[in-house]
Design a protein around this motif. Structure first.
Motif, PDB file in Angstrom:
ATOM      1  N   SER A  24       0.856  -1.162   0.114  1.00 45.60           N
ATOM      2  CA  SER A  24      -0.031   0.082   0.057  1.00 45.60           C
ATOM      3  C   SER A  24       0.882   1.236  -0.101  1.00 45.60           C
ATOM      4  O   SER A  24       0.595   2.190  -0.813  1.00 45.60           O
ATOM      5  CB  SER A  24      -0.784  -0.125   1.365  1.00 45.60           C
ATOM      6  N   THR A  25       1.848   1.351   0.759  1.00 45.41           N
ATOM      7  CA  THR A  25       2.669   2.490   0.800  1.00 45.41           C
ATOM      8  C   THR A  25       3.658   2.530  -0.260  1.00 45.41           C
ATOM      9  O   THR A  25       3.626   3.588  -1.078  1.00 45.41           O
ATOM     10  CB  THR A  25       3.864   2.182   1.912  1.00 45.41           C
ATOM     11  N   GLY A  28       0.846   4.254  -2.961  1.00 48.90           N
ATOM     12  CA  GLY A  28       1.043   5.724  -2.484  1.00 48.90           C
ATOM     13  C   GLY A  28       2.238   6.547  -2.979  1.00 48.90           C
ATOM     14  O   GLY A  28       2.202   7.519  -3.516  1.00 48.90           O
ATOM     15  N   LEU A  29       3.616   5.734  -2.850  1.00 50.87           N
ATOM     16  CA  LEU A  29       4.758   6.595  -3.437  1.00 50.87           C
ATOM     17  C   LEU A  29       4.928   6.622  -4.609  1.00 50.87           C
ATOM     18  O   LEU A  29       5.419   7.596  -5.335  1.00 50.87           O
ATOM     19  CB  LEU A  29       5.982   5.807  -2.813  1.00 50.87           C
ATOM     20  N   ALA A  32       2.923   9.501  -5.914  1.00 49.36           N
ATOM     21  CA  ALA A  32       3.558  10.677  -5.506  1.00 49.36           C
ATOM     22  C   ALA A  32       4.812  11.204  -5.996  1.00 49.36           C
ATOM     23  O   ALA A  32       4.984  12.454  -6.161  1.00 49.36           O
ATOM     24  CB  ALA A  32       3.585  10.531  -4.103  1.00 49.36           C
ATOM     25  N   TYR A  69      13.089   9.957  -1.121  1.00 44.66           N
ATOM     26  CA  TYR A  69      12.238   8.578  -0.674  1.00 44.66           C
ATOM     27  C   TYR A  69      12.011   8.257   0.883  1.00 44.66           C
ATOM     28  O   TYR A  69      11.161   8.063   1.484  1.00 44.66           O
ATOM     29  CB  TYR A  69      12.450   7.557  -1.717  1.00 44.66           C
ATOM     30  N   HIS A  72      10.459  10.741   2.845  1.00 48.55           N
ATOM     31  CA  HIS A  72       8.714  10.908   2.557  1.00 48.55           C
ATOM     32  C   HIS A  72       8.032  10.723   3.766  1.00 48.55           C
ATOM     33  O   HIS A  72       8.109   9.525   4.260  1.00 48.55           O
ATOM     34  CB  HIS A  72       8.768  10.040   1.250  1.00 48.55           C
ATOM     35  N   LEU A  74       4.914   9.065   3.701  1.00 49.22           N
ATOM     36  CA  LEU A  74       4.459   7.686   3.551  1.00 49.22           C
ATOM     37  C   LEU A  74       5.613   6.826   3.937  1.00 49.22           C
ATOM     38  O   LEU A  74       5.039   5.666   4.489  1.00 49.22           O
ATOM     39  CB  LEU A  74       4.072   7.774   2.242  1.00 49.22           C
ATOM     40  N   HIS A  75       6.777   7.052   3.796  1.00 49.75           N
ATOM     41  CA  HIS A  75       7.747   6.046   3.901  1.00 49.75           C
ATOM     42  C   HIS A  75       8.086   6.161   5.492  1.00 49.75           C
ATOM     43  O   HIS A  75       8.082   5.109   6.216  1.00 49.75           O
ATOM     44  CB  HIS A  75       9.017   6.379   3.244  1.00 49.75           C
ATOM     45  N   ALA A  77       5.908   6.915   7.709  1.00 49.64           N
ATOM     46  CA  ALA A  77       4.880   6.326   8.683  1.00 49.64           C
ATOM     47  C   ALA A  77       4.925   4.858   8.407  1.00 49.64           C
ATOM     48  O   ALA A  77       4.585   4.185   9.333  1.00 49.64           O
ATOM     49  CB  ALA A  77       3.567   6.771   7.980  1.00 49.64           C
ATOM     50  N   MET A  78       5.381   4.362   7.334  1.00 54.21           N
ATOM     51  CA  MET A  78       5.519   2.766   7.114  1.00 54.21           C
ATOM     52  C   MET A  78       6.507   2.278   8.006  1.00 54.21           C
ATOM     53  O   MET A  78       6.282   1.275   8.776  1.00 54.21           O
ATOM     54  CB  MET A  78       5.850   2.523   5.655  1.00 54.21           C
TER      55      MET A  78
END
Length: 95
Positions: A24-25, A28-29, A32, A69, A72, A74-75, A77-78
């Motif tokens: 999922s991440t 999203g990346l 983005a 990256y 980021h 999203l990264h 948070a993962m």
């Protein structure tokens, strides 16, 4: 360049959930970041102590983009979500 991350999770962790979070991440990346190319997530199929549980790979154009990256949201948070479950992480980068 290609960026590889090998993840070995602590015993009894939910690998299905970890794989879902990473996929999922990466989606999203991929949406983005235009230079975030060919993200792949692989699940180990043979249970051995020396094997990683999950391998994640992505192609990027430069070391500067790797830094972007990794920073980021999203990264980050993962990583915050999965880090407590990870026993061992190995990364490998090549041009």
């Amino acid at each position: 360049m290609k960026h590889y991350v090998f993840l070995k999770f602590k015993p009894e962790q939910d690998l299905d959930e970890a794989e879902k979070i990473i996929r999922s991440t990466f989606r999203g990346l991929d949406n983005a970041l235009p230079w975030f190319m060919n993200p792949c997530v692989y699940r180990n199929t043979i249970d051995r102590d020396t094997n990683a549980d999950i391998l994640a790979t992505v192609e990027i154009e430069s070391e500067e983009q790797l830094t972007t990256y990794l920073a980021h949201p999203l990264h980050r948070a993962m990583a915050a979500r999965l880090d407590p479950e990870v026993e061992r992480r190995t990364t490998f980068d090549h041009k």
